[in-house]
Motif scaffolding. Structure first.
Motif: not given
Length: 312
Positions: A80-82, A93-96, A118-119
């Motif tokens: 849902i972040l994408f 690509v989101i980083g933590v 996004n998976t």
């Protein structure tokens, strides 16, 4: 002052709940005799968000040993972040990461935790980071953040989303750690001398602007003294308040002795030229960063004791 308004969507509390993030408590350890030894972590008080780490065996301290910080993360429903209704482009690509700041050490840094594509599969991250000995002191803030690690190909419906590398789009949580302890002021050594008092302080510098603080200033604890049992951390008779009083008295002696130097005023106002790690630099840190009052001996003693009561 009104809160800053972001020009792009940010992660909200509602989104965090929908993602379903699992996080373990922070854990801490150090290496002793080639073996990992765990350190305890507990709150300073019931109504405080600040935690302290300590060693039951009384061996570890942040000035003499490196220590590792560890935490585990689990992410679900992060898809849902994408996209248009999220916070990042569909193919970004989101980083933590964990962003840490130490005001007392005048340092900050980033610890990479993992990256999110996004998976739909469940994600597990295991963060472990080693801090060098004497790297940190005082209060350290750890903030888990989510940021744009790699930009995406922005579609027409995604032009409102953040798409710059390194852009922080949300915070997950904060953790506060306090590292001030007996060992973070100056070295404490043990001696065994029957005819000597319980403790004494050594101030053996030639030029405090250049002589290393840890090499020429120390407290010697006399294990042969009848009251040593109150300073032995392995015994039930151990009295932390007594150690605080010794530390405060010793530091009062160190600073009072330094006041006799001709360049004392330059140390107080921070204009003295001194080497990193020197006696002069350490005392300037006590005054300017920790806020100790050196106006007169009475206020100096009071401010140091107040510091130990609040920070140890």
């Amino acid at each position: 002052m009104p809160a800053a308004i972001s020009s792009f969507p940010m992660i909200t509390e509602e989104i965090l709940n929908d993602i379903n993030i699992g996080m373990s408590d922070y854990s801490f350890s150090y290496i002793k005799n080639c073996k990992k030894s765990l350190l305890n972590c507990e709150r300073v008080s019931d109504d405080s968000a600040i935690c302290m780490i300590n060693d039951d065996e009384g061996i570890w301290n942040p000035d003499e040993y490196a220590f590792s910080i560890n935490r585990k993360y689990k992410f679900n429903n992060y898809y849902i972040l994408f996209g248009e209704n999220g916070i990042a482009c569909s193919d970004a690509v989101i980083g933590v990461a964990i962003m840490w700041t130490s005001a007392d050490s005048k340092q900050r840094g980033i610890i990479e935790v993992g990256e999110i594509h996004n998976t739909y599969e469940e994600l597990y991250f295991n963060m472990e980071h080693l801090f060098n000995k004497a790297q940190l002191r005082g209060d350290v803030e750890f903030t888990t953040i989510i940021y744009i690690k790699n930009t995406g190909n922005q579609l027409g419906t995604e032009e409102h989303l953040a798409n710059s590398c390194g852009c922080i789009v949300g915070e997950i949580d904060k953790f506060y750690l306090r590292l001030d302890g007996a060992g973070s002021m100056f070295p404490i050594y043990e001696t065994s001398e029957l005819d000597k008092p319980l403790w004494e302080v050594k101030c053996e510098w030639e030029d405090p602007r250049y002589d290393d603080f840890g090499e020429c200033v120390s407290i010697n604890i006399n294990t042969a003294h009848k009251n040593y049992k109150y300073l032995d951390k392995t015994k039930r008779t151990y009295d932390e308040q007594l150690l605080k009083e010794i530390m405060a008295s010793a530091l009062t002696i160190v600073i009072t002795k330094l006041r006799s130097e001709t360049f004392w005023d330059l140390i107080v106002n921070g204009t003295a030229e001194y080497e990193d790690g020197s006696v002069a630099q350490a005392v300037n840190y006590f005054i300017t960063t920790l806020g100790w009052n050196v106006t007169n001996p009475e206020l100096l003693s009071f401010s140091i004791r107040k510091f130990f009561d609040e920070r140890m």
